[in-house]
Design an enzyme around this catalytic site. Structure first.
Site, PDB file in Angstrom:
ATOM      1  CB  SER A 136       1.712  29.615  13.062  1.00 27.87           C
ATOM      2  OG  SER A 136       0.491  30.276  12.883  1.00 27.87           O
ATOM      3  CG  ASP A 159       2.235  36.009   8.339  1.00 26.66           C
ATOM      4  OD1 ASP A 159       1.093  35.723   7.951  1.00 26.66           O
ATOM      5  OD2 ASP A 159       2.854  35.355   9.194  1.00 26.66           O
ATOM      6  CG  HIS A 188       1.452  32.182   8.287  1.00 25.24           C
ATOM      7  ND1 HIS A 188       1.675  33.000   9.366  1.00 25.24           N
ATOM      8  CD2 HIS A 188       1.009  31.010   8.795  1.00 25.24           C
ATOM      9  CE1 HIS A 188       1.359  32.367  10.483  1.00 25.24           C
ATOM     10  NE2 HIS A 188       0.963  31.140  10.156  1.00 25.24           N
TER      11      HIS A 188
END
Length: 301
Positions: free
Chosen positions: A139, A195, A228
């Site tokens: 991320s 995501d 995610h």
């Protein structure tokens, strides 16, 4: 946990052939038990609100498959994050929002970029060539790795061995310019098709921009149903990438200070780091410590 936190998808126990240490600043380092065997380095940056612990299990699993690699997992500084109502948390830079325009405001990214560059320089000073180093991250950490890795000073050495981006994106694209000579750096980008935070469109746009700026080796792979986070298949693909760009090479081993040139304090520190405390019990003379460490590095213990 933060939605930007990676949970361990491997459920693997770490190998006894590695040494794991944690510094006061939160940095976790995983090295071969015999540090003389190190010939590569992988630096992994966590996501927003997480810490180095978030990826330690994954790193230990990868380390068991790359026994010659050192893994470094730094922890981001605590700072206020605009997107999270100004709450203070571990963050590599401020995130104003997830839309394209907000992504241009990344206060603190220059400091984090310098920190990663200094970590790379420290490894190079130990004898690890830049083309034996991989920057990786999840991320926000993946975003920082991409932003930093492609903009390293070209004069300092060859391109990195590779960059791994997990559920990440390109931050501050208006300030992103690939250093001449680094265009061929291998980039591997994995992303969950489901995501909800860093959407697929943003990830694909990042690849488009980075490629337009000159990158020639950018692999993008999506994972159906993955949100995610990461999953075992993605970690397996990361391992395959690392094994490709960081194959075993004994000619690239780290340059260590000869035990005979060490002070007693340095010898005791190296012996403790190598997990040789029991073998050192009863030793009194410097030459005994020197012999113990030399035998260890020579693979005789």
């Amino acid at each position: 946990p933060s939605p930007f936190t990676c949970q361990n998808p491997t459920n693997k126990r770490p190998s006894s052939r590695i040494m794991t240490t944690t510094r006061k600043d939160g940095t976790i380092t995983i090295t071969p038990q015999n540090e003389a065997n190190q010939s590569a380095t992988v630096i992994i940056c966590h996501g927003l609100g997480d810490s180095s612990e978030g990826f330690s299990d994954v790193a230990e699993h990868l380390s068991s498959k790359l026994p010659y690699a050192k893994f470094i997992l730094p922890t981001a500084p605590v700072q206020k994050v605009t997107m999270n109502m100004g709450m203070a948390m571990a963050s590599w830079y401020d995130i104003v929002g997830l839309d394209k325009r907000s992504n241009e405001f990344c206060k603190g990214i220059d400091e984090s970029q310098s920190r990663l560059a200094n970590m790379i320089k420290a490894e190079m000073d130990m004898g690890i060539s830049r083309n034996r180093i991989v920057l990786a991250g999840f991320s926000q950490g993946g975003a920082l790795s991409l932003y930093t890795g492609m903009q390293l000073p070209a004069a300092d050495g060859p391109p990195l061995a590779g960059i791994v981006v997990l559920s990440g994106y390109l931050p501050h694209s208006s300030g992103f310019n690939i250093s001449a000579g680094l265009e061929g750096t291998p980039i591997w980008h994995g992303h969950g098709a489901a995501d909800p935070l860093v959407r697929m469109e943003a990830a694909q746009e990042s690849k488009k921009v980075v490629t337009e700026r000159g990158a020639t080796d950018y692999t993008f792979k999506s994972y159906a149903g993955l949100a995610h986070s990461v999953n075992p298949q993605e970690i397996s693909d990361v391992l395959a990438f690392l094994q490709r760009v960081l194959p075993p090479d004994n000619t690239c081993k780290i340059k260590l200070k000869d035990p005979g040139e060490m002070s007693v304090k340095e010898l005791k520190g190296a012996i403790a780091k190598a997990g040789l405390g029991r073998q050192a019990v009863g030793l009194m003379e410097k030459r005994e410590f020197v012999d113990l460490l030399r035998q260890h590095r020579g693979g005789k213990l």
